[in-house]
Design a protein around this motif. Sequence first.
Motif, PDB file in Angstrom:
ATOM      1  N   HIS A   1       0.832  -1.216   0.000  1.00 31.52           N
ATOM      2  CA  HIS A   1       0.000   0.000   0.000  1.00 31.52           C
ATOM      3  C   HIS A   1       0.862   1.260   0.000  1.00 31.52           C
ATOM      4  CE1 HIS A   1      -3.673  -2.310   1.832  1.00 31.52           C
ATOM      5  NE2 HIS A   1      -3.386  -2.673   0.597  1.00 31.52           N
ATOM      6  N   GLY A   2       1.978   1.191   0.685  1.00 38.83           N
ATOM      7  CA  GLY A   2       2.894   2.332   0.703  1.00 38.83           C
ATOM      8  C   GLY A   2       3.409   2.639  -0.698  1.00 38.83           C
ATOM      9  N   ARG A   3       3.707   1.610  -1.467  1.00 37.76           N
ATOM     10  CA  ARG A   3       4.193   1.832  -2.842  1.00 37.76           C
ATOM     11  C   ARG A   3       3.105   2.462  -3.710  1.00 37.76           C
ATOM     12  NH1 ARG A   3       6.404  -3.196  -1.799  1.00 37.76           N
ATOM     13  NH2 ARG A   3       4.885  -4.278  -3.123  1.00 37.76           N
ATOM     14  N   VAL A   4       1.858   1.996  -3.538  1.00 37.92           N
ATOM     15  CA  VAL A   4       0.729   2.579  -4.285  1.00 37.92           C
ATOM     16  C   VAL A   4       0.600   4.065  -3.953  1.00 37.92           C
ATOM     17  CG1 VAL A   4      -1.812   2.588  -4.435  1.00 37.92           C
ATOM     18  CG2 VAL A   4      -0.565   0.409  -4.485  1.00 37.92           C
ATOM     19  N   LEU A   5       0.701   4.375  -2.683  1.00 35.11           N
ATOM     20  CA  LEU A   5       0.527   5.754  -2.212  1.00 35.11           C
ATOM     21  C   LEU A   5       1.677   6.651  -2.675  1.00 35.11           C
ATOM     22  CD1 LEU A   5      -1.836   6.800  -0.663  1.00 35.11           C
ATOM     23  CD2 LEU A   5      -0.695   6.230   1.462  1.00 35.11           C
ATOM     24  N   GLU A   6       2.894   6.156  -2.585  1.00 36.34           N
ATOM     25  CA  GLU A   6       4.044   6.969  -2.992  1.00 36.34           C
ATOM     26  C   GLU A   6       4.080   7.186  -4.504  1.00 36.34           C
ATOM     27  OE1 GLU A   6       7.544   5.241  -1.191  1.00 36.34           O
ATOM     28  OE2 GLU A   6       6.834   5.693   0.838  1.00 36.34           O
ATOM     29  N   ALA A   7       3.540   6.221  -5.256  1.00 40.27           N
ATOM     30  CA  ALA A   7       3.471   6.413  -6.704  1.00 40.27           C
ATOM     31  C   ALA A   7       2.458   7.507  -7.042  1.00 40.27           C
ATOM     32  CB  ALA A   7       3.086   5.099  -7.393  1.00 40.27           C
ATOM     33  N   ALA A   8       1.351   7.540  -6.291  1.00 40.33           N
ATOM     34  CA  ALA A   8       0.303   8.522  -6.562  1.00 40.33           C
ATOM     35  C   ALA A   8       0.682   9.902  -6.032  1.00 40.33           C
ATOM     36  CB  ALA A   8      -1.011   8.066  -5.937  1.00 40.33           C
TER      37      ALA A   8
ATOM     38  N   ALA B   1      -9.303   3.871   4.701  1.00 43.12           N
ATOM     39  CA  ALA B   1      -9.387   3.687   3.254  1.00 43.12           C
ATOM     40  C   ALA B   1     -10.841   3.526   2.793  1.00 43.12           C
ATOM     41  CB  ALA B   1      -8.565   2.469   2.830  1.00 43.12           C
ATOM     42  N   GLY B   2     -11.694   2.945   3.636  1.00 46.75           N
ATOM     43  CA  GLY B   2     -13.078   2.731   3.225  1.00 46.75           C
ATOM     44  C   GLY B   2     -13.821   4.039   3.028  1.00 46.75           C
ATOM     45  N   SER B   3     -13.843   4.872   4.067  1.00 48.28           N
ATOM     46  CA  SER B   3     -14.579   6.133   3.950  1.00 48.28           C
ATOM     47  C   SER B   3     -13.909   7.036   2.923  1.00 48.28           C
ATOM     48  CB  SER B   3     -14.698   6.827   5.314  1.00 48.28           C
ATOM     49  OG  SER B   3     -13.493   6.799   6.023  1.00 48.28           O
ATOM     50  N   SER B   4     -12.590   7.010   2.828  1.00 49.45           N
ATOM     51  CA  SER B   4     -11.898   7.842   1.828  1.00 49.45           C
ATOM     52  C   SER B   4     -12.270   7.406   0.413  1.00 49.45           C
ATOM     53  CB  SER B   4     -10.378   7.736   1.999  1.00 49.45           C
ATOM     54  OG  SER B   4      -9.984   8.225   3.255  1.00 49.45           O
ATOM     55  N   GLY B   5     -12.256   6.111   0.182  1.00 49.13           N
ATOM     56  CA  GLY B   5     -12.593   5.607  -1.148  1.00 49.13           C
ATOM     57  C   GLY B   5     -14.016   5.957  -1.528  1.00 49.13           C
ATOM     58  N   ALA B   6     -14.931   5.753  -0.594  1.00 52.34           N
ATOM     59  CA  ALA B   6     -16.334   6.064  -0.865  1.00 52.34           C
ATOM     60  C   ALA B   6     -16.501   7.555  -1.114  1.00 52.34           C
ATOM     61  CB  ALA B   6     -17.199   5.617   0.309  1.00 52.34           C
ATOM     62  N   ALA B   7     -15.790   8.368  -0.346  1.00 44.26           N
ATOM     63  CA  ALA B   7     -15.903   9.817  -0.492  1.00 44.26           C
ATOM     64  C   ALA B   7     -15.425  10.259  -1.873  1.00 44.26           C
ATOM     65  CB  ALA B   7     -15.088  10.506   0.613  1.00 44.26           C
ATOM     66  N   VAL B   8     -14.283   9.765  -2.282  1.00 40.62           N
ATOM     67  CA  VAL B   8     -13.765  10.131  -3.606  1.00 40.62           C
ATOM     68  C   VAL B   8     -14.711   9.631  -4.699  1.00 40.62           C
ATOM     69  CG1 VAL B   8     -11.898   9.708  -5.258  1.00 40.62           C
ATOM     70  CG2 VAL B   8     -11.360  10.302  -2.894  1.00 40.62           C
TER      71      VAL B   8
ATOM     72  N   GLY C   1     -13.116   2.748 -18.918  1.00 40.25           N
ATOM     73  CA  GLY C   1     -13.506   4.062 -19.416  1.00 40.25           C
ATOM     74  C   GLY C   1     -14.324   4.881 -18.428  1.00 40.25           C
ATOM     75  N   VAL C   2     -14.356   4.477 -17.165  1.00 36.67           N
ATOM     76  CA  VAL C   2     -14.984   5.295 -16.112  1.00 36.67           C
ATOM     77  C   VAL C   2     -13.957   5.426 -14.988  1.00 36.67           C
ATOM     78  CG1 VAL C   2     -17.332   4.466 -16.665  1.00 36.67           C
ATOM     79  CG2 VAL C   2     -16.016   3.349 -14.825  1.00 36.67           C
ATOM     80  N   PRO C   3     -14.130   6.396 -14.080  1.00 39.69           N
ATOM     81  CA  PRO C   3     -13.174   6.490 -12.968  1.00 39.69           C
ATOM     82  C   PRO C   3     -13.152   5.208 -12.137  1.00 39.69           C
ATOM     83  CG  PRO C   3     -14.560   8.477 -13.067  1.00 39.69           C
ATOM     84  CD  PRO C   3     -15.140   7.477 -14.034  1.00 39.69           C
ATOM     85  N   VAL C   4     -11.958   4.739 -11.826  1.00 35.95           N
ATOM     86  CA  VAL C   4     -11.781   3.566 -10.969  1.00 35.95           C
ATOM     87  C   VAL C   4     -11.083   4.061  -9.709  1.00 35.95           C
ATOM     88  CG1 VAL C   4     -10.673   1.313 -10.731  1.00 35.95           C
ATOM     89  CG2 VAL C   4     -11.604   2.020 -12.952  1.00 35.95           C
ATOM     90  N   VAL C   5     -11.769   3.983  -8.583  1.00 32.74           N
ATOM     91  CA  VAL C   5     -11.233   4.563  -7.349  1.00 32.74           C
ATOM     92  C   VAL C   5     -10.576   3.484  -6.507  1.00 32.74           C
ATOM     93  CG1 VAL C   5     -11.746   5.859  -5.260  1.00 32.74           C
ATOM     94  CG2 VAL C   5     -12.941   6.406  -7.393  1.00 32.74           C
ATOM     95  N   ASP C   6      -9.294   3.697  -6.257  1.00 31.55           N
ATOM     96  CA  ASP C   6      -8.499   2.822  -5.394  1.00 31.55           C
ATOM     97  C   ASP C   6      -8.560   3.421  -3.977  1.00 31.55           C
ATOM     98  OD1 ASP C   6      -6.204   1.962  -3.886  1.00 31.55           O
ATOM     99  OD2 ASP C   6      -5.305   1.242  -5.744  1.00 31.55           O
ATOM    100  N   PRO C   7      -9.077   2.669  -3.006  1.00 31.13           N
ATOM    101  CA  PRO C   7      -9.279   3.260  -1.676  1.00 31.13           C
ATOM    102  C   PRO C   7      -7.991   3.706  -0.995  1.00 31.13           C
ATOM    103  CG  PRO C   7      -9.702   0.885  -1.633  1.00 31.13           C
ATOM    104  CD  PRO C   7      -9.537   1.266  -3.072  1.00 31.13           C
ATOM    105  N   VAL C   8      -6.872   3.068  -1.325  1.00 27.12           N
ATOM    106  CA  VAL C   8      -5.606   3.482  -0.707  1.00 27.12           C
ATOM    107  C   VAL C   8      -5.169   4.836  -1.278  1.00 27.12           C
ATOM    108  CG1 VAL C   8      -3.171   2.888  -0.412  1.00 27.12           C
ATOM    109  CG2 VAL C   8      -4.918   1.113  -0.195  1.00 27.12           C
ATOM    110  N   VAL C   9      -5.310   5.007  -2.579  1.00 23.79           N
ATOM    111  CA  VAL C   9      -4.987   6.294  -3.194  1.00 23.79           C
ATOM    112  C   VAL C   9      -5.950   7.373  -2.686  1.00 23.79           C
ATOM    113  CG1 VAL C   9      -4.803   7.574  -5.356  1.00 23.79           C
ATOM    114  CG2 VAL C   9      -4.033   5.202  -5.249  1.00 23.79           C
ATOM    115  N   ALA C  10      -7.222   6.999  -2.560  1.00 22.98           N
ATOM    116  CA  ALA C  10      -8.211   7.949  -2.036  1.00 22.98           C
ATOM    117  C   ALA C  10      -7.833   8.390  -0.623  1.00 22.98           C
ATOM    118  CB  ALA C  10      -9.600   7.311  -2.046  1.00 22.98           C
TER     119      ALA C  10
END
Lengths: 221, 221
Positions: free
Chosen positions: B26-33, B102-109, B198-207
């Motif tokens: 998850h840290g790698r996903v976050l640092e990439a974003a 990550a849950g509430s962040s992902g849902a929020a985004v 072709g639609v937004p795909v929300v990753d909860p860790v990035v969110a």
Amino acid sequence: MTCVSEAHVGLIRVLTTDDEETLGAHGRVLEAAFPWMRTISRCIPDQPQGIFDDNTEQLAVPKIIRLAEEMADGLDALAITCAADPGLVEVRKVVSIPVVGAGSSGAAVAAAQGNRVAVLGLEGAVPRPIKSILGRRFLNFYSVPGMRTACDLLSGQGKQAVVDVARQALKDGADVILFGCCAMSSMGLAPLLRLECGVPVVDPVVAAGAMLWEAIRSWRA
Amino acid sequence: MTCVSEAHVGLIRVLTTDDEETLGAHGRVLEAAFPWMRTISRCIPDQPQGIFDDNTEQLAVPKIIRLAEEMADGLDALAITCAADPGLVEVRKVVSIPVVGAGSSGAAVAAAQGNRVAVLGLEGAVPRPIKSILGRRFLNFYSVPGMRTACDLLSGQGKQAVVDVARQALKDGADVILFGCCAMSSMGLAPLLRLECGVPVVDPVVAAGAMLWEAIRSWRA
């Protein structure tokens, strides 16, 4: 320090103005929060009082759609910086870049930061997208007395009135404060309220920036 | 290019592992974003299958609180990178830095990106914070057949199964796809699905990263 590529974002302002300072207010807030964002702001015509009820919202929507179509070319994303998200659904249908609204973005960020969100706004009702996203996290709506339009707030008398309603919200148990009117962003009220409040204070324009960043990054990936 | 100060973020992983590659996913996903984020990941003890039902969630909460207390010192913020937001409310009471889940962040985004959000997840129910924030934007929950725990997904057989359920969600009219399980972040599935969907795909860790940035920036301002 880490360096990132710039993103070019168009801001649609729903308050008609030919004053560059006023027009650029949300852009300055956004660029301060996200230094890698470059903003271009344009406003809809013939609504010097902005949007403050259903009628003025309906009047604005076709103008917002037209402006979005004119602006989209060459930009990474668009934001409609009004807490009512006017025209958001319609604009998404006509442009091929990410579009966010300040209302839903602000509510979304607030919902992720706490459980009892107080919404501060103009006299009248809480903007629909905010109520809809907050759901049971919605604590209450606090309208600022005597402030019916964004222009009333910007007249300068609004600042103390906003601080007073924020204090009431905290007494009522708010654990997040959300601005339900983007004129509060223009006033630069968030830093002031954070000092007063000790809880997260969500500025919907900055929240729109966070949502834009997520969207732009996704589209580039 | 624009340069920004680094932020130091602690990630609480709810899947017990002594494999550095898995722990740091998850840290790698976050640092990439968010290239200006520096992450430190730690996991709770004795839950090698992670959280996948009410019982495993209840078991995890006190461990998450303890880990948060140990980690908070010297960090700018904490994220609990599990879609169920386990312990989020409790952790916010015991540490003095911003905390997001990550849950509430992902849902929020996701709620800020569209109106018909499909949630993809493990067999079982949609995580509570996600359902609660999406409200009427919740289109449907698509569980990936045969995947009960994060470990099942990570076993490698999950990727095609996730793509298949995403296709079904699009047929049903989804205009946003949200991962309702953070193992999908670890699998790096978002870029793959974006090409497909072709639609937004929300990753909860990035969110969660987007929400952290808003919170850290506010606290620094």
